[in-house]
Design a protein around this motif. Structure first.
Motif, PDB file in Angstrom:
ATOM      1  N   TRP A 104       0.808  -1.212   0.000  1.00 41.50           N
ATOM      2  CA  TRP A 104       0.000   0.000   0.000  1.00 41.50           C
ATOM      3  C   TRP A 104       0.846   1.269   0.000  1.00 41.50           C
ATOM      4  N   GLN A 105       0.149   2.418  -0.023  1.00 43.05           N
ATOM      5  CA  GLN A 105       0.820   3.698  -0.226  1.00 43.05           C
ATOM      6  C   GLN A 105       1.142   4.445   1.066  1.00 43.05           C
ATOM      7  N   SER A 106       0.811   3.903   2.211  1.00 42.00           N
ATOM      8  CA  SER A 106       1.105   4.578   3.480  1.00 42.00           C
ATOM      9  C   SER A 106       1.567   3.558   4.507  1.00 42.00           C
ATOM     10  N   ASP A 107       2.371   4.031   5.470  1.00 42.38           N
ATOM     11  CA  ASP A 107       2.846   3.148   6.545  1.00 42.38           C
ATOM     12  C   ASP A 107       1.685   2.614   7.375  1.00 42.38           C
ATOM     13  N   GLN A 108       0.663   3.460   7.600  1.00 39.98           N
ATOM     14  CA  GLN A 108      -0.470   3.031   8.407  1.00 39.98           C
ATOM     15  C   GLN A 108      -1.199   1.865   7.753  1.00 39.98           C
ATOM     16  N   CYS A 109      -1.407   1.932   6.437  1.00 41.80           N
ATOM     17  CA  CYS A 109      -2.106   0.853   5.740  1.00 41.80           C
ATOM     18  C   CYS A 109      -1.240  -0.401   5.632  1.00 41.80           C
ATOM     19  N   ASN A 110       0.066  -0.246   5.637  1.00 45.12           N
ATOM     20  CA  ASN A 110       0.978  -1.390   5.536  1.00 45.12           C
ATOM     21  C   ASN A 110       1.220  -2.093   6.868  1.00 45.12           C
ATOM     22  N   MET A 111       0.757  -1.504   7.961  1.00 43.92           N
ATOM     23  CA  MET A 111       1.015  -2.085   9.281  1.00 43.92           C
ATOM     24  C   MET A 111       0.309  -3.425   9.446  1.00 43.92           C
ATOM     25  N   ILE A 112       0.978  -4.354  10.136  1.00 38.43           N
ATOM     26  CA  ILE A 112       0.385  -5.647  10.482  1.00 38.43           C
ATOM     27  C   ILE A 112      -0.077  -5.554  11.930  1.00 38.43           C
ATOM     28  N   ASN A 113      -1.373  -5.367  12.127  1.00 35.23           N
ATOM     29  CA  ASN A 113      -1.938  -5.169  13.454  1.00 35.23           C
ATOM     30  C   ASN A 113      -2.813  -6.345  13.868  1.00 35.23           C
ATOM     31  N   GLY A 114      -2.994  -6.491  15.167  1.00 32.43           N
ATOM     32  CA  GLY A 114      -3.932  -7.475  15.692  1.00 32.43           C
ATOM     33  C   GLY A 114      -3.377  -8.887  15.716  1.00 32.43           C
ATOM     34  N   THR A 115      -4.281  -9.855  15.689  1.00 28.64           N
ATOM     35  CA  THR A 115      -3.935 -11.269  15.798  1.00 28.64           C
ATOM     36  C   THR A 115      -3.947 -11.910  14.411  1.00 28.64           C
ATOM     37  N   SER A 116      -3.810 -13.236  14.390  1.00 27.04           N
ATOM     38  CA  SER A 116      -3.889 -13.957  13.117  1.00 27.04           C
ATOM     39  C   SER A 116      -5.331 -14.286  12.754  1.00 27.04           C
ATOM     40  N   GLY A 117      -6.294 -13.832  13.579  1.00 27.89           N
ATOM     41  CA  GLY A 117      -7.702 -13.955  13.231  1.00 27.89           C
ATOM     42  C   GLY A 117      -8.427 -15.147  13.812  1.00 27.89           C
ATOM     43  N   GLN A 118      -7.886 -15.779  14.853  1.00 29.27           N
ATOM     44  CA  GLN A 118      -8.540 -16.952  15.432  1.00 29.27           C
ATOM     45  C   GLN A 118      -8.875 -16.763  16.904  1.00 29.27           C
ATOM     46  N   MET A 119      -7.989 -16.148  17.673  1.00 28.30           N
ATOM     47  CA  MET A 119      -8.233 -15.859  19.078  1.00 28.30           C
ATOM     48  C   MET A 119      -7.707 -14.466  19.381  1.00 28.30           C
ATOM     49  N   TRP A 120      -8.203 -13.896  20.489  1.00 30.76           N
ATOM     50  CA  TRP A 120      -7.817 -12.545  20.870  1.00 30.76           C
ATOM     51  C   TRP A 120      -7.483 -12.502  22.362  1.00 30.76           C
ATOM     52  N   PRO A 121      -6.836 -11.420  22.838  1.00 31.97           N
ATOM     53  CA  PRO A 121      -6.523 -11.318  24.263  1.00 31.97           C
ATOM     54  C   PRO A 121      -7.786 -11.364  25.119  1.00 31.97           C
ATOM     55  N   PRO A 122      -7.688 -11.919  26.337  1.00 31.39           N
ATOM     56  CA  PRO A 122      -8.870 -12.038  27.213  1.00 31.39           C
ATOM     57  C   PRO A 122      -9.222 -10.717  27.878  1.00 31.39           C
ATOM     58  N   PHE A 123     -10.316 -10.766  28.645  1.00 25.89           N
ATOM     59  CA  PHE A 123     -10.796  -9.655  29.463  1.00 25.89           C
ATOM     60  C   PHE A 123     -11.141  -8.436  28.603  1.00 25.89           C
ATOM     61  N   MET A 124     -12.008  -8.675  27.625  1.00 21.92           N
ATOM     62  CA  MET A 124     -12.451  -7.596  26.739  1.00 21.92           C
ATOM     63  C   MET A 124     -13.485  -6.717  27.430  1.00 21.92           C
ATOM     64  N   THR A 125     -13.616  -5.488  26.923  1.00 25.23           N
ATOM     65  CA  THR A 125     -14.649  -4.554  27.343  1.00 25.23           C
ATOM     66  C   THR A 125     -15.351  -4.040  26.081  1.00 25.23           C
ATOM     67  N   PRO A 126     -16.496  -3.378  26.221  1.00 24.99           N
ATOM     68  CA  PRO A 126     -17.145  -2.811  25.036  1.00 24.99           C
ATOM     69  C   PRO A 126     -16.283  -1.800  24.287  1.00 24.99           C
ATOM     70  N   GLU A 127     -15.266  -1.281  24.939  1.00 25.51           N
ATOM     71  CA  GLU A 127     -14.366  -0.337  24.263  1.00 25.51           C
ATOM     72  C   GLU A 127     -13.281  -1.051  23.466  1.00 25.51           C
ATOM     73  N   THR A 128     -13.181  -2.372  23.623  1.00 21.67           N
ATOM     74  CA  THR A 128     -12.165  -3.142  22.911  1.00 21.67           C
ATOM     75  C   THR A 128     -12.516  -3.245  21.434  1.00 21.67           C
ATOM     76  N   SER A 129     -11.511  -3.149  20.570  1.00 25.06           N
ATOM     77  CA  SER A 129     -11.707  -3.395  19.142  1.00 25.06           C
ATOM     78  C   SER A 129     -11.041  -4.717  18.774  1.00 25.06           C
ATOM     79  N   LEU A 130     -11.539  -5.329  17.725  1.00 26.42           N
ATOM     80  CA  LEU A 130     -11.056  -6.642  17.293  1.00 26.42           C
ATOM     81  C   LEU A 130     -10.224  -6.449  16.027  1.00 26.42           C
ATOM     82  N   GLU A 131      -8.909  -6.602  16.136  1.00 21.59           N
ATOM     83  CA  GLU A 131      -8.040  -6.423  14.984  1.00 21.59           C
ATOM     84  C   GLU A 131      -7.397  -7.752  14.593  1.00 21.59           C
ATOM     85  N   PHE A 132      -7.201  -7.944  13.299  1.00 28.82           N
ATOM     86  CA  PHE A 132      -6.521  -9.146  12.818  1.00 28.82           C
ATOM     87  C   PHE A 132      -5.925  -8.861  11.443  1.00 28.82           C
ATOM     88  N   TYR A 133      -4.859  -9.611  11.122  1.00 26.94           N
ATOM     89  CA  TYR A 133      -4.239  -9.478   9.808  1.00 26.94           C
ATOM     90  C   TYR A 133      -4.729 -10.609   8.913  1.00 26.94           C
TER      91      TYR A 133
END
Length: 509
Positions: free
Chosen positions: A246-275
């Motif tokens: 992509w054309q920007s560092d932000q879009c090229n970033m690899i964020n979140g998990t691999s898309g199967q599990m996420w960190p525990p103890f979520m709140t409604p303010e938590t976002s779900l990120e995956f690559y």
């Protein structure tokens, strides 16, 4: 005197028991949440001794991929400049088997792995067979034509001649199996001969040919043993901490998990990120609402309106451009230069003009919105359905006769849903150890506190009542001038004649 002594001992015993129960309840209220967090942390981390390790290594949940094709009903009219009309075909359902291989733990709290995926066709769940023919745009012809748009006219005419010689047209009529898993095409041999390395694959061409009996790359993620907040987060993918599509560092970033599990103890303010290697980018889902799945509390996460928005609507997505209307993302840079676009099915949640340019599309949230239901305490998905659509941008290229008079349009090719629902023994084991036991402990602690307070109250009331009786008895036997006068007045009242009809009662002192 013996009865009063036994009463005092009973009250004291009740008081002591109540005090102990209340104290134990308070201690549990203070310590149980911490103990539960420790147990969750111990059982969700990526460690061979954890409860969820076998689930992480080989997902026990049956996953299915359902594919729907957009069969073009009027290809000849489209070549003449008319609006395309499509008919949805499917689903063609495949069972997904995912197993992690080459698992290697590292000293920096990370683990590397490859996840092998095998897809098996499920005829009993499908509406058709892999031998069904569908009319679709010829992706190779349209992709090659788009690449030649700004080349000299002589090259375009040469390509037209080449297409004609090989019998290539703008649309193709092929089977479902060929479109998904690959077919031989003389155009591929020609491109490989004169443009070696232009295509990232060898042999047959198929839209999902790289998804079956293959892996999605080498993931390196954090185990959570040393830092639970980073568990499942991707450290590197194929040795890279960011991609170069992509054309920007932000879009090229690899964020979140691999898309199967996420960190525990979520709140409604938590976002779900995956690559997602298939989308060549990271995605972020947002909290929508609470729910319950098979007795297990869940948080539902959905795609925000900005997920596939273009740069003018959502500036952070400018790096994914060049863009068209909002709601479709250009993925040509990671798809061998072909003008392919990613979106929600039927252009749901996109600029309405996209669906208006293709007859036969009916976007709606119930059928086309994606969601993930996550157990917030553990970060483990209970129910999920990820839906994406792949489309091809088509238009007439001056000088290439095969493209005719095609009006610019983003024409859907297919959409697919990857879904999984936890059930059976894995669900039962999960519920008992990570939901039922913590709930029982929670009920026990408040029950002990309530029982303790009740016992203390009974003991206090008993002592107060005994004390009042003793006080009255002491008042009745008190000696002195006042007492003597009171006794004399009482005796005189007894000697006084009672009114007629009254019943004399014996006074017992």
């Amino acid at each position: 005197m013996g009865g009063r002594s036994r009463g005092r001992r009973a009250a004291a015993a009740l008081g002591v028991a109540g005090l102990l129960c209340a104290a134990l309840g308070v201690v549990m209220i203070i310590l149980v949440p911490s103990l539960i967090r420790q147990q969750v942390a111990k059982n969700v981390r990526i460690d061979p001794s954890s409860l969820s390790f076998s689930m992480w290594r080989e997902i026990p949940v049956p996953f299915y991929m359902s594919v729907y094709f957009f069969d073009v009903l009027n290809p000849d009219e489209v070549l003449q400049g008319r609006m395309p009309e499509v008919r949805e075909r499917g689903p063609y359902v495949y069972r997904q088997f995912r197993v992690k291989t080459n698992i290697s733990f590292h000293n920096n709290d990370t683990v590397s792995f490859r996840e092998r995926c095998v897809l098996q066709f499920q005829p009993e769940k499908s509406q058709g067979s892999e031998g069904d023919y569908v009319m679709l745009p010829n992706i190779l012809v349209m992709a090659a034509s788009a690449m030649m748009e700004h080349r000299p006219m002589s090259l375009k005419l040469l390509m037209t001649l080449m297409f004609t010689t090989m019998g290539q047209r703008a649309f193709m009529n092929r089977t479902v199996g060929e479109v998904l898993w690959g077919y031989d095409d003389p155009l591929l041999d020609l491109m490989d001969k004169y443009f070696p390395g232009a295509l990232p694959f060898k042999g047959k061409f198929g839209l999902f040919s790289q998804l079956n009996n293959s892996d999605s790359g080498l993931f390196t993620v954090f185990t959570g043993v040393k830092n639970l907040s980073r568990i499942h987060m991707v450290d590197k993918w194929n040795g890279m901490s960011q991609v170069k599509y992509w054309q920007s560092d932000q879009c090229n970033m690899i964020n979140g998990t691999s898309g199967q599990m996420w960190p525990p103890f979520m709140t409604p303010e938590t976002s779900l990120e995956f690559y997602s290697p298939d989308a060549c980018r990271s995605m972020k889902l947002v909290y929508q609402k609470q729910g319950v799945f098979q007795g297990i509390p869940t948080y539902r996460f959905v795609a925000p309106n900005t997920l596939f928005a273009n740069g003018s609507v959502y500036p952070p997505n400018e790096g994914f451009c060049p863009c068209l209307e909002s709601g479709v993302q250009n993925v040509s840079t990671c798809r061998f230069g072909a003008p392919l676009f990613l979106s929600h099915p039927h252009f749901y949640n996109a600029d309405p003009v996209l669906a208006e340019r293709v007859l036969g599309l009916h976007p709606n949230a119930e059928e086309h919105a994606l969601f993930l239901d996550i157990h917030p305490v553990t970060g483990i998905p209970m129910n999920c359905s990820v839906k994406l659509q792949l489309s091809l941008y088509m238009k007439a290229i001056r000088g290439i006769g095969q493209t005719g008079q095609i009006q610019p349009v983003v024409l859907p090719l297919l959409w697919f849903a990857q879904s999984g629902v936890m059930g059976g023994e894995p669900l039962s084991k999960f519920y008992k150890q990570l939901v039922l036991v913590p709930n029982i402990l929670c009920y026990v602690q408040y029950a002990l506190l309530t029982l303790g307070c009740a016992l203390l109250l009974v003991a206090v009331v008993h002592l107060v009542c005994r004390q009042e009786k003793c006080y009255l008895f002491w008042r009745g036997n008190k000696k002195g001038p006042g007492a003597k006068e009171a006794m004399q007045a009482h005796s005189e009242s007894l000697m006084t004649s009672a009114p007629k009809g009254a019943v004399l009662q014996e006074a017992r002192l």
